[in-house]
Design a protein around this motif. Structure first.
Motif, PDB file in Angstrom:
ATOM      1  N   PRO A  67       9.393   8.182  -2.168  1.00 45.12           N
ATOM      2  CA  PRO A  67       8.441   7.497  -3.043  1.00 45.12           C
ATOM      3  C   PRO A  67       8.602   5.980  -3.084  1.00 45.12           C
ATOM      4  CG  PRO A  67      10.088   8.651  -4.342  1.00 45.12           C
ATOM      5  CD  PRO A  67      10.323   9.031  -2.905  1.00 45.12           C
ATOM      6  N   GLU A  68       9.738   5.466  -2.657  1.00 45.02           N
ATOM      7  CA  GLU A  68      10.019   4.028  -2.796  1.00 45.02           C
ATOM      8  C   GLU A  68       8.943   3.138  -2.178  1.00 45.02           C
ATOM      9  OE1 GLU A  68      11.564   0.511  -3.914  1.00 45.02           O
ATOM     10  OE2 GLU A  68      12.160   2.467  -4.636  1.00 45.02           O
ATOM     11  N   PRO A  69       8.555   3.316  -0.915  1.00 42.28           N
ATOM     12  CA  PRO A  69       7.557   2.362  -0.436  1.00 42.28           C
ATOM     13  C   PRO A  69       6.121   2.785  -0.734  1.00 42.28           C
ATOM     14  CG  PRO A  69       8.259   3.720   1.390  1.00 42.28           C
ATOM     15  CD  PRO A  69       9.066   4.139   0.177  1.00 42.28           C
ATOM     16  N   PHE A  70       5.917   4.017  -1.227  1.00 43.93           N
ATOM     17  CA  PHE A  70       4.560   4.540  -1.352  1.00 43.93           C
ATOM     18  C   PHE A  70       3.935   4.270  -2.715  1.00 43.93           C
ATOM     19  CE2 PHE A  70       5.836   6.968   2.319  1.00 43.93           C
ATOM     20  CZ  PHE A  70       4.658   7.103   3.035  1.00 43.93           C
ATOM     21  N   LEU A  71       2.688   3.863  -2.673  1.00 43.73           N
ATOM     22  CA  LEU A  71       1.842   3.782  -3.852  1.00 43.73           C
ATOM     23  C   LEU A  71       0.652   4.680  -3.548  1.00 43.73           C
ATOM     24  CD1 LEU A  71       0.972   2.580  -6.581  1.00 43.73           C
ATOM     25  CD2 LEU A  71      -0.091   0.704  -5.291  1.00 43.73           C
ATOM     26  N   VAL A  72       0.601   5.842  -4.197  1.00 44.73           N
ATOM     27  CA  VAL A  72      -0.482   6.783  -3.963  1.00 44.73           C
ATOM     28  C   VAL A  72      -1.614   6.429  -4.915  1.00 44.73           C
ATOM     29  CG1 VAL A  72      -1.167   9.216  -3.921  1.00 44.73           C
ATOM     30  CG2 VAL A  72       1.153   8.557  -3.232  1.00 44.73           C
ATOM     31  N   VAL A  73      -2.779   6.197  -4.341  1.00 42.89           N
ATOM     32  CA  VAL A  73      -3.932   5.718  -5.103  1.00 42.89           C
ATOM     33  C   VAL A  73      -5.071   6.726  -4.983  1.00 42.89           C
ATOM     34  CG1 VAL A  73      -5.595   3.838  -5.327  1.00 42.89           C
ATOM     35  CG2 VAL A  73      -3.260   3.344  -4.586  1.00 42.89           C
ATOM     36  N   ASP A  74      -5.702   7.022  -6.100  1.00 44.97           N
ATOM     37  CA  ASP A  74      -6.867   7.907  -6.099  1.00 44.97           C
ATOM     38  C   ASP A  74      -8.041   7.158  -5.482  1.00 44.97           C
ATOM     39  OD1 ASP A  74      -9.003   9.586  -6.567  1.00 44.97           O
ATOM     40  OD2 ASP A  74      -8.878   9.476  -8.753  1.00 44.97           O
ATOM     41  N   ALA A  75      -8.364   7.500  -4.249  1.00 38.08           N
ATOM     42  CA  ALA A  75      -9.443   6.815  -3.549  1.00 38.08           C
ATOM     43  C   ALA A  75     -10.813   7.394  -3.886  1.00 38.08           C
ATOM     44  CB  ALA A  75      -9.198   6.856  -2.041  1.00 38.08           C
ATOM     45  N   GLY A  76     -10.841   8.334  -4.814  1.00 41.43           N
ATOM     46  CA  GLY A  76     -12.116   8.879  -5.268  1.00 41.43           C
ATOM     47  C   GLY A  76     -12.806   7.956  -6.249  1.00 41.43           C
ATOM     48  N   SER A  77     -12.088   6.949  -6.703  1.00 35.86           N
ATOM     49  CA  SER A  77     -12.655   5.956  -7.610  1.00 35.86           C
ATOM     50  C   SER A  77     -13.491   4.957  -6.821  1.00 35.86           C
ATOM     51  CB  SER A  77     -11.530   5.211  -8.333  1.00 35.86           C
ATOM     52  OG  SER A  77     -10.669   6.107  -8.986  1.00 35.86           O
ATOM     53  N   SER A  78     -14.141   4.076  -7.534  1.00 33.26           N
ATOM     54  CA  SER A  78     -14.921   3.031  -6.859  1.00 33.26           C
ATOM     55  C   SER A  78     -13.983   2.042  -6.182  1.00 33.26           C
ATOM     56  CB  SER A  78     -15.799   2.282  -7.870  1.00 33.26           C
ATOM     57  OG  SER A  78     -14.994   1.452  -8.695  1.00 33.26           O
ATOM     58  N   ALA A  79     -14.505   1.290  -5.245  1.00 32.18           N
ATOM     59  CA  ALA A  79     -13.703   0.284  -4.540  1.00 32.18           C
ATOM     60  C   ALA A  79     -13.125  -0.729  -5.528  1.00 32.18           C
ATOM     61  CB  ALA A  79     -14.539  -0.416  -3.475  1.00 32.18           C
ATOM     62  N   ASP A  80     -13.903  -1.113  -6.522  1.00 33.06           N
ATOM     63  CA  ASP A  80     -13.415  -2.070  -7.521  1.00 33.06           C
ATOM     64  C   ASP A  80     -12.271  -1.490  -8.344  1.00 33.06           C
ATOM     65  OD1 ASP A  80     -15.140  -4.119  -6.785  1.00 33.06           O
ATOM     66  OD2 ASP A  80     -16.674  -3.566  -8.253  1.00 33.06           O
ATOM     67  N   GLN A  81     -12.369  -0.212  -8.699  1.00 30.13           N
ATOM     68  CA  GLN A  81     -11.299   0.431  -9.462  1.00 30.13           C
ATOM     69  C   GLN A  81     -10.028   0.538  -8.631  1.00 30.13           C
ATOM     70  OE1 GLN A  81     -13.645   3.923 -10.451  1.00 30.13           O
ATOM     71  NE2 GLN A  81     -13.475   3.428 -12.643  1.00 30.13           N
ATOM     72  N   VAL A  82     -10.179   0.856  -7.355  1.00 31.77           N
ATOM     73  CA  VAL A  82      -9.016   0.932  -6.473  1.00 31.77           C
ATOM     74  C   VAL A  82      -8.365  -0.435  -6.376  1.00 31.77           C
ATOM     75  CG1 VAL A  82      -8.266   1.314  -4.091  1.00 31.77           C
ATOM     76  CG2 VAL A  82      -9.833   2.938  -5.171  1.00 31.77           C
ATOM     77  N   LEU A  83      -9.168  -1.472  -6.184  1.00 25.55           N
ATOM     78  CA  LEU A  83      -8.646  -2.836  -6.096  1.00 25.55           C
ATOM     79  C   LEU A  83      -7.938  -3.235  -7.386  1.00 25.55           C
ATOM     80  CD1 LEU A  83      -8.344  -5.533  -4.621  1.00 25.55           C
ATOM     81  CD2 LEU A  83     -10.586  -6.164  -5.524  1.00 25.55           C
ATOM     82  N   ASP A  84      -8.535  -2.939  -8.531  1.00 27.63           N
ATOM     83  CA  ASP A  84      -7.917  -3.266  -9.815  1.00 27.63           C
ATOM     84  C   ASP A  84      -6.572  -2.564  -9.986  1.00 27.63           C
ATOM     85  OD1 ASP A  84     -10.044  -4.894 -10.480  1.00 27.63           O
ATOM     86  OD2 ASP A  84     -11.022  -3.408 -11.783  1.00 27.63           O
ATOM     87  N   PHE A  85      -6.448  -1.350  -9.459  1.00 27.79           N
ATOM     88  CA  PHE A  85      -5.201  -0.608  -9.566  1.00 27.79           C
ATOM     89  C   PHE A  85      -4.139  -1.159  -8.623  1.00 27.79           C
ATOM     90  CE2 PHE A  85      -2.364   2.899  -8.392  1.00 27.79           C
ATOM     91  CZ  PHE A  85      -1.938   3.308  -9.647  1.00 27.79           C
ATOM     92  N   VAL A  86      -4.530  -1.478  -7.394  1.00 26.70           N
ATOM     93  CA  VAL A  86      -3.590  -1.886  -6.354  1.00 26.70           C
ATOM     94  C   VAL A  86      -3.143  -3.343  -6.503  1.00 26.70           C
ATOM     95  CG1 VAL A  86      -3.393  -2.285  -3.859  1.00 26.70           C
ATOM     96  CG2 VAL A  86      -4.397  -0.172  -4.711  1.00 26.70           C
ATOM     97  N   ALA A  87      -4.029  -4.216  -6.941  1.00 29.63           N
ATOM     98  CA  ALA A  87      -3.762  -5.658  -6.967  1.00 29.63           C
ATOM     99  C   ALA A  87      -2.461  -6.040  -7.674  1.00 29.63           C
ATOM    100  CB  ALA A  87      -4.943  -6.404  -7.576  1.00 29.63           C
ATOM    101  N   PRO A  88      -2.135  -5.491  -8.852  1.00 32.64           N
ATOM    102  CA  PRO A  88      -0.880  -5.880  -9.502  1.00 32.64           C
ATOM    103  C   PRO A  88       0.366  -5.523  -8.678  1.00 32.64           C
ATOM    104  CG  PRO A  88      -2.303  -4.733 -11.064  1.00 32.64           C
ATOM    105  CD  PRO A  88      -2.938  -4.607  -9.718  1.00 32.64           C
ATOM    106  N   TYR A  89       0.320  -4.412  -7.971  1.00 32.79           N
ATOM    107  CA  TYR A  89       1.454  -4.015  -7.134  1.00 32.79           C
ATOM    108  C   TYR A  89       1.640  -4.986  -5.967  1.00 32.79           C
ATOM    109  CZ  TYR A  89       1.547   0.441  -9.608  1.00 32.79           C
ATOM    110  OH  TYR A  89       1.637   1.407 -10.574  1.00 32.79           O
ATOM    111  N   VAL A  90       0.530  -5.348  -5.344  1.00 31.63           N
ATOM    112  CA  VAL A  90       0.592  -6.273  -4.212  1.00 31.63           C
ATOM    113  C   VAL A  90       1.042  -7.647  -4.689  1.00 31.63           C
ATOM    114  CG1 VAL A  90      -0.757  -7.419  -2.410  1.00 31.63           C
ATOM    115  CG2 VAL A  90      -1.125  -4.987  -2.895  1.00 31.63           C
ATOM    116  N   LYS A  91       0.506  -8.091  -5.809  1.00 27.96           N
ATOM    117  CA  LYS A  91       0.891  -9.392  -6.355  1.00 27.96           C
ATOM    118  C   LYS A  91       2.382  -9.426  -6.685  1.00 27.96           C
ATOM    119  CE  LYS A  91      -0.053 -12.660 -10.026  1.00 27.96           C
ATOM    120  NZ  LYS A  91      -0.735 -12.939 -11.280  1.00 27.96           N
ATOM    121  N   SER A  92       2.870  -8.380  -7.331  1.00 28.40           N
ATOM    122  CA  SER A  92       4.283  -8.304  -7.690  1.00 28.40           C
ATOM    123  C   SER A  92       5.172  -8.329  -6.448  1.00 28.40           C
ATOM    124  CB  SER A  92       4.535  -7.034  -8.497  1.00 28.40           C
ATOM    125  OG  SER A  92       5.891  -6.871  -8.778  1.00 28.40           O
ATOM    126  N   LEU A  93       4.780  -7.589  -5.428  1.00 34.01           N
ATOM    127  CA  LEU A  93       5.554  -7.562  -4.189  1.00 34.01           C
ATOM    128  C   LEU A  93       5.550  -8.933  -3.520  1.00 34.01           C
ATOM    129  CD1 LEU A  93       7.167  -6.051  -2.023  1.00 34.01           C
ATOM    130  CD2 LEU A  93       4.978  -5.429  -0.975  1.00 34.01           C
TER     131      LEU A  93
END
Length: 101
Positions: A67-93
């Motif tokens: 699980p360490e490198p993986f961020l599992v994202v529900d891609a059934g959401s809209s593109a904007d929702q996926v981006l909103d979810f992923v962005a903080p992880y990418v920014k933090s990294l």
């Protein structure tokens, strides 16, 4: 999949793997709904549903095992929702990597 990734990456491991998880049936429906001629389908899109289900299962199993490198994202959401979810992880990294230099 794990062995293929190891060989392809030549021992280099990612800091983050974003796994966009989507029910294979929905994914194939999305691919078919795009305005693409059947000749333009890539090899993976041409595979049967069972293949996609097994591939998804393998990736989810890999994410569960490591699980360490993986961020599992529900891609059934809209593109904007996926981006909103992923962005903080990418920014933090990015911030963490910037401090590590």
């Amino acid at each position: 999949i794990d062995q293929t990734c190891i060989i392809a990456a030549q021992g280099i491991l990612p800091d983050l793997v974003i796994l966009l998880d989507l029910d294979p049936k929905k994914g194939l429906e999305r691919a078919q709904s795009r305005d693409v001629h059947s000749a333009d389908k890539d090899r993976l899109e041409a595979e049967e549903l069972d293949f996609h289900s097994r591939l998804r299962g393998s990736f989810l199993q890999l994410a569960e095992q490591r699980p360490e490198p993986f961020l599992v994202v529900d891609a059934g959401s809209s593109a904007d929702q996926v981006l909103d979810f992923v962005a903080p992880y990418v920014k933090s990294l990015c911030e963490a990597l910037g401090r590590a230099r």
